[in-house]
Design a protein around this motif. Structure first.
Motif, PDB file in Angstrom:
ATOM      1  N   THR A 159       1.324   5.502  -7.417  1.00  0.00           N
ATOM      2  CA  THR A 159       0.770   6.737  -8.256  1.00  0.00           C
ATOM      3  C   THR A 159       0.913   7.595  -9.090  1.00  0.00           C
ATOM      4  OG1 THR A 159      -1.314   4.814  -7.209  1.00  0.00           O
ATOM      5  CG2 THR A 159      -1.825   6.669  -8.262  1.00  0.00           C
ATOM      6  N   ALA A 160       1.561   8.372  -7.233  1.00  0.00           N
ATOM      7  CA  ALA A 160       2.520  10.253  -7.104  1.00  0.00           C
ATOM      8  C   ALA A 160       3.289   9.913  -8.858  1.00  0.00           C
ATOM      9  CB  ALA A 160       2.556  10.421  -6.144  1.00  0.00           C
TER      10      ALA A 160
ATOM     11  N   ARG B 122       1.927   1.140  -3.063  1.00  0.00           N
ATOM     12  CA  ARG B 122       1.387   1.413  -4.398  1.00  0.00           C
ATOM     13  C   ARG B 122       0.957   4.109  -4.611  1.00  0.00           C
ATOM     14  NH1 ARG B 122      -3.270   0.249  -1.333  1.00  0.00           N
ATOM     15  NH2 ARG B 122      -3.646   2.217  -0.735  1.00  0.00           N
ATOM     16  N   ASP B 123       1.261   3.783  -2.957  1.00  0.00           N
ATOM     17  CA  ASP B 123       0.920   5.736  -3.405  1.00  0.00           C
ATOM     18  C   ASP B 123       1.716   5.873  -3.846  1.00  0.00           C
ATOM     19  OD1 ASP B 123      -1.673   4.964  -2.056  1.00  0.00           O
ATOM     20  OD2 ASP B 123      -0.449   5.493   0.310  1.00  0.00           O
TER      21      ASP B 123
ATOM     22  N   ILE C  55       3.816   8.638 -11.524  1.00  0.00           N
ATOM     23  CA  ILE C  55       2.704   8.131 -13.209  1.00  0.00           C
ATOM     24  C   ILE C  55       2.225   9.822 -12.900  1.00  0.00           C
ATOM     25  CG2 ILE C  55       0.776   6.769 -14.022  1.00  0.00           C
ATOM     26  CD1 ILE C  55       2.289   4.265 -12.306  1.00  0.00           C
ATOM     27  N   LEU C  56       0.983   9.949 -11.756  1.00  0.00           N
ATOM     28  CA  LEU C  56      -0.036  11.104 -11.939  1.00  0.00           C
ATOM     29  C   LEU C  56       1.275  12.331 -11.959  1.00  0.00           C
ATOM     30  CD1 LEU C  56      -2.758  10.225  -9.373  1.00  0.00           C
ATOM     31  CD2 LEU C  56      -2.284  10.315 -11.927  1.00  0.00           C
TER      32      LEU C  56
ATOM     33  N   SER D 286       0.251  -1.114   0.594  1.00  0.00           N
ATOM     34  CA  SER D 286      -0.256   0.349   0.222  1.00  0.00           C
ATOM     35  C   SER D 286       0.637   1.455   0.403  1.00  0.00           C
ATOM     36  CB  SER D 286      -0.857  -0.428   0.957  1.00  0.00           C
ATOM     37  OG  SER D 286      -0.233   0.290   2.268  1.00  0.00           O
TER      38      SER D 286
ATOM     39  N   ARG E 104       2.997  11.850 -15.983  1.00  0.00           N
ATOM     40  CA  ARG E 104       1.694  12.533 -16.592  1.00  0.00           C
ATOM     41  C   ARG E 104       1.187  13.986 -16.546  1.00  0.00           C
ATOM     42  NH1 ARG E 104      -3.911  10.160 -15.309  1.00  0.00           N
ATOM     43  NH2 ARG E 104      -4.327  11.837 -14.067  1.00  0.00           N
TER      44      ARG E 104
END
Length: 98
Positions: free
Chosen positions: A86-87, A82-83, A89-90, A79, A93
């Motif tokens: 995700t941060a 994952r956080d 990748i965002l 977890s 992007r």
């Protein structure tokens, strides 16, 4: 315990002795990403987390903990990763779109 030598270059870019068969199995599962289209910052994030997860997996293999304890620790580690992933990748992007 059987000592095995494997090329850590396949995993993290240097040569290291692996002490046990368990470590060898984990190391083989942690092969690096070879896609040259992966952004450097993402590749570094994944590499760093792979090294952390490998260390955790080896520690858990040798810990003698029961299944529930292992699952709880792995869930927490995943977890957290994952956080962070995700941060990353965002952010990549958003940077790419602007």
């Amino acid at each position: 315990m059987e000592r095995l030598w494997i090329s850590q270059k396949q995993r993290v870019g240097s040569t290291k002795m692996v002490e046990t068969l368990s470590e060898n199995v984990v190391a083989a599962a942690m092969q690096p990403i070879t896609d040259s289209h992966v952004p450097t910052v993402l590749r570094a994030n994944i590499q760093r987390q792979s090294e952390k997860l490998m260390g955790l997996a080896i520690t858990l293999l040798e810990s003698g903990m029961d299944e529930q304890q292992v699952r709880s620790i792995v869930d927490l580690a995943c977890s957290s990763y994952r956080d962070e992933l995700t941060a990353t990748i965002l952010a990549l992007r958003d940077h790419h779109e602007n």
